[in-house]
Enzyme design. Structure first.
Site, short mmCIF file in Angstrom:
data_model
loop_
_atom_site.label_atom_id
_atom_site.label_comp_id
_atom_site.label_asym_id
_atom_site.label_seq_id
_atom_site.Cartn_x
_atom_site.Cartn_y
_atom_site.Cartn_z
N ALA A 194 70.23 46.11 7.05
CA ALA A 194 70.80 46.04 5.94
C ALA A 194 70.45 47.24 4.58
O ALA A 194 71.92 48.03 5.01
CB ALA A 194 69.93 45.64 5.17
N ASP A 250 66.36 40.64 4.74
CA ASP A 250 65.24 39.94 5.13
C ASP A 250 64.68 40.19 3.65
O ASP A 250 63.67 39.15 3.30
CB ASP A 250 64.63 40.22 6.50
CG ASP A 250 64.56 40.77 7.89
OD1 ASP A 250 66.43 39.41 7.49
OD2 ASP A 250 64.35 40.14 8.67
N CYS A 296 66.23 41.08 16.82
CA CYS A 296 66.46 39.92 17.66
C CYS A 296 66.60 39.72 18.74
O CYS A 296 66.82 38.80 19.99
CB CYS A 296 67.85 39.13 16.94
SG CYS A 296 68.63 39.69 15.05
#
Lengths: 462, 462
Positions: free
Chosen positions: A14, A293, A47
Site C-alpha cells: 500500500a 492491511d 503472499c
C-alpha cells in the site's frame, strides 16, 4: 510553488504503491516523498512466501517487486530500517528511529500515508517463542524458517511439522512443508479447515487434504508448545492430545497494526483497523490517508466494514491514495470478499457472504450446491468441482459463492465477484454469456449450473 | 384437461433442451411431446467434433449427451430420420417425411418449437463436392472425415491438409489435423486469422500458429478445388497460388437454416435468422417458439440483432422455451458476444464489440492493449497474455475485450462478459475484487491491468 512533503509509513504494497502513484503525478520539485520502513525489505510479495518456502519460487529476491534502490531512482526517499515511533498529527510530523544507530528525529509532513500493515496473532501460550516455532509474515520469517528446515536435514528421515491454523496461510504452508518431505499435521481451531468457507465446503477441503497426506485435526485449540532439553520445539499440545513436531509454523491470522495511529487519536473500527472514506482518507482528517492491511474496508454485500488483509486490496488502496495525493482522483468502492487459494492441486475460492455472514447481516437466504466439471465432460482432464451459492430469499439477489475443485475451478469465482458488484440476481446469472468451448467449460458453466439450482431454491422458498 | 401436443423440429441442443425442460413442468398426460430429427443423431455436441477428430475424445458416442432412447424414456417421442417438409401455421400442423421409408404425414401441434439449426456455407466453387473435401458440421461429417484420414495411411509419410477458413472451426480443425500428423495450411479470406478479433489481435494468433507449425495464408480467396484422375482432391487453388492437399476441411461458417420457417411466412432478420421476443417466441406468433442456431439474438452492447451459432446459447434458449411452454416463465435477455477457443496451447477469447462493430454502431471508442501474466510473475508457469480492451469515449463504458495467451488466459474473458452485462465502466472495473493468489494471478489481474490503461486512454481522449 514551495515543495510539499509526503511521508509514508510502511514500505510495502500500500505504502509504496501510494508513493509511486503520487510520483507519477508530481515531480520531486513539486512533491518530496519520504517513506519509512522498519524492516529489511520493501515492496515484496508476502503472499508468495509459501511458494518460496515450498521451492516453487527460486529465491527470496524473486518476491521483491522493486528494490529500495529502484524506488530511490524514481525519486522516492525510502529509508530502510527506520521505524516510526510516533505520529504527531497536530504539528504534522512523525518521530523516527534509525534501528541501526538508534538515532531519533522528527520529520514534518504536509500529507501522510499510514500503511503499517498487519501483525501476526500470537496467542500467549507457553513455549510459543521456542526455537523451531515460526511465523511466515515477512521475508525475515521465511528465511528463518528455511534455515530451520535445512538444519533438520534432507528428506528421507522422518520429520514432522505441525501447522497451527487452517486458513489460507495454514493450508498453503502445509503444502510447502509437504514439498520439503515433512509429515504435516494441521491443527485447526474451527469445525472444518478454511473457516472463510461454510463448514460443508470446508469439509470437502478436509477430505482432499487427507487425500494429499496432510492430517487435519479440527476443534484443536493449542494449549502449549513443548520443548526438549535443548530448548527446541518437540511437540504441540492441545487439550486432547500432543502432536510431535520438529518444526511448528504459525498461520493463525493477522490483526491490523494500528498502535501508532491509535496513539495519535485516529479512528479505528470493530476489527481494530483504521477507518477511511472512499478516497482512502482517514475519516475526519484532511491530510492523512491509510491503506492496506491496517484499514477496514467496506463489504459491498453486507454493507458492513471488514478487515481483509490481502495484497491485491493493498495495491488498489495505494493506487487510489497516490492519485488523490498527486492531484488526480479515485475512490475505492469496497470489496465483495473474494479470495482464492490452493493446496497442491486442490483449488479453493470464495466471494461474498457465508451463511453465518448472511445471518449476521439479517438477510434471509437460500443455498444451492452442485457438482459440475471444469471442461466438457468428454474432454480430457475435465475435473469435478463443487459450487455452492447463496441467494437472498424473495429477491434472488446473489449473496455469495464458494468453489472447491481442481485445475480450472478457483478463478471461476470472479464471475460471481463481478455479479455481486453489480447486484445481480441468480436468475439473471443463469443467462450470463460466459465463454464456452469444450476445453474450457461444459455447455453450462459450473457457475451457471449453481445459479440455475439457486433459482429453483428461491422459487421454492417463496 | 385434454392433452396438448408440443411439436419440436430439430433434435439437437435447443430443441431437445426445450423438450426436456417442458417435460419437467408437464406430465405426458398434460403435454404430449413429439420431436423430429432428420439426422442419425440427437443431442450431441457439435462443438466437440474437432476434439474427436483430433483424438482427445475417445469416440463419437462420447459426444452424445443423451440418446434417443433416453429421451423416449423421459416421455419425449423423438422420431429420428424424420424430416419436416412443411410448417402449416394456419392449421397448426407439420408435414413430415420418414427418410427411410419415404412415407409422408401431417402432425398437428398446439405449440411448436423451431430448432432447425444452421447449415454450413459452401461456396459454389468447382470441385467443392469432390471426395476428400469435408465439412465438420455434424457427426456424420466427422465420421466421414475420420474415414478419409485413416485411408490416407499412418503418420510418417508426407500428408497435407488444407483448412479453408480461419475462424473457430478452422483453427480447431487445424489443431486436430496437426494431431493426425498432417502438414496443415489454413487458407483465410481475411486480413488475419480469427476475424472475430480485431486484426492486431488476430496477428498474434497468426504468429502463434506459425510457431505451432501451421501455415496460415491470409487474403486467400479459394477459387477451385483441383482433383486428380481418380476424382479425389489434389489441391486447393486461390487466385494467387495452388496448395497441394490430400484432404480439405471446410470451416467457413454457417448460416441459419430457416427455409421451412420462411416458407411458412415467419419473420427473419438481417442475417436470415428467425426473429423472436425475449421469451423466445417467434415475433407475432403466440404458439411458435424458436431457438438455437436458427435465430438471431440481441447483442446487449450494440443493441443490434446478431447471428451467433453457439451451443451454450442454444441450450439457454431451449431452457427458456421449455419453461415458457411448460407454464413457468423465463426470458433470454441477449448476449454480449463471448467466445473462447484454443489451438494447441494457444488460448483465444473475445467478448463485446470489435473496433469495427463499435464504429458500425456509431460509438466513439478508445482502445488499450497490455501484456500481463496468468500468475504472479515469479510463480512457475506464469505465461504471458495480451489483453485488448475497448471503452466508450467520454463515458468510459466497457465495450469489448479480447485475449490471446496461453494456459489460464481465455476464461478471464468472463469477467468482462459480466461487466458488459452490467454496463460497467472501465474505471469501476479497475477496482473489481477478483481472486488473487500467486498461483492464479498477478496482484493486478490482467483484466484489471487492461482496464487501468483504458482509464488513462479515456481520460486522455477527453
Amino acid at each position: 510553488m514551495a515543495a510539499q512533503r509526503l511521508v509514508v509509513i510502511g514500505g510495502d504494497a500500500a505504502g509504496m504503491s501510494a508513493a509511486s502513484q503520487a510520483r507519477r503525478f508530481r515531480t520531486p520539485d513539486e512533491l518530496e516523498i519520504v517513506a519509512f520502513e522498519r524492516g529489511h525489505f520493501a515492496s515484496y510479495s508476502a503472499c508468495g512466501i509459501p511458494y518460496w518456502i515450498g521451492g516453487q519460487v527460486a529465491g527470496r529476491d524473486k518476491l521483491i517487486a522493486r528494490t529500495p534502490e529502484e524506488h530511490r531512482a524514481r525519486g522516492i526517499d525510502l529509508r530502510m530500517r527506520t521505524e516510526v515511533m510516533e505520529i504527531d498529527p497536530d504539528r504534522g510530523r512523525v518521530r523516527t528511529r534509525d534501528l541501526e544507530s538508534g538515532t531519533e528525529e522528527w520529520t514534518g509532513w504536509d500529507r501522510l500515508v499510514i500503511a503499517t500493515g498487519a501483525r501476526p496473532v500470537r496467542p500467549p501460550i507457553p513455549g510459543i517463542g521456542a526455537p523451531g516455532v515460526h511465523g511466515v509474515q515477512n521475508l525475515d520469517d521465511g528465511q528463518s524458517l528455511l534455515t530451520t528446515l535445512d538444519a533438520l536435514g534432507p528428506a528421507g528421515g522422518r520429520r514432522r511439522a505441525v501447522v497451527v491454523g487452517a486458513g489460507y496461510i495454514g493450508v498453503e504452508m502445509a503444502e510447502a512443508l509437504l514439498h520439503h518431505g515433512f509429515e504435516v499435521t494441521v491443527l485447526n481451531r474451527g469445525e472444518q479447515p478454511m473457516a472463510t468457507l461454510d463448514p460443508d465446503m470446508g469439509r470437502l477441503v478436509h477430505t482432499a487434504m487427507d487425500g494429499l497426506g496432510i492430517t487435519t485435526v479440527n476443534r484443536a485449540e493449542v494449549t502449549a508448545v513443548r520443548t526438549g532439553d535443548d530448548g527446541r520445539v518437540r511437540a504441540v499440545a492441545t487439550a486432547a492430545a500432543e502432536y510431535p513436531a520438529d518444526v511448528v509454523v504459525l498461520g493463525i491470522g493477522v490483526a491490523p497494526e494500528t498502535t501508532l495511529a491509535r496513539a495519535a487519536g485516529l479512528p479505528t473500527g470493530e476489527y481494530g483497523g483504521l477507518l477511511t472514506d472512499l478516497s482512502m482518507r482517514v475519516r475526519g482528517r484532511d491530510a492523512i490517508w491509510a491503506g492496506g492491511d491496517c484499514v477496514e474496508v467496506l463489504d459491498l454485500v453486507s454493507g458492513r466494514d471488514r478487515h481483509i488483509p490481502l495484497g491485491t486490496h493493498a495495491n488498489k488502496h495505494g493506487q487510489i491514495i497516490g492519485a488523490n495525493i498527486g492531484g488526480g482522483y479515485g475512490t475505492f468502492p469496497g470489496v465483495v470478499g473474494t479470495a482464492v487459494s490452493k493446496v497442491c492441486d486442490l483449488e479453493i475460492a470464495r466471494t461474498g457472504l457465508r451463511e453465518k455472514d448472511a445471518t449476521a447481516a439479517g438477510l434471509q437466504y437460500v443455498t444451492a450446491t452442485v457438482e459440475s466439471t471444469s471442461r466438457a465432460g468428454y474432454y480430457p482432464d475435465a475435473s469435478v468441482m463443487t459450487v455452492k451459492i447463496l441467494a437472498e430469499r424473495g429477491t434472488g439477489r446473489l449473496l455469495g459463492l464458494q468453489i472447491v475443485g481442481r485445475e480450472g475451478a478457483a478463478k471461476r469465482v470472479d464471475v460471481a465477484a463481478v455479479a455481486l458488484t453489480a447486484g445481480m440476481t441468480v436468475e439473471r446469472m443463469t443467462m450470463l454469456d460466459l465463454g464456452y468451448a469444450p476445453p474450457f467449460s461444459p455447455v453450462w458453466d459450473p457457475v451457471l449450473v449453481a445459479a440455475r439450482k439457486a433459482v429453483r431454491a428461491v422459487t421454492a422458498a417463496g
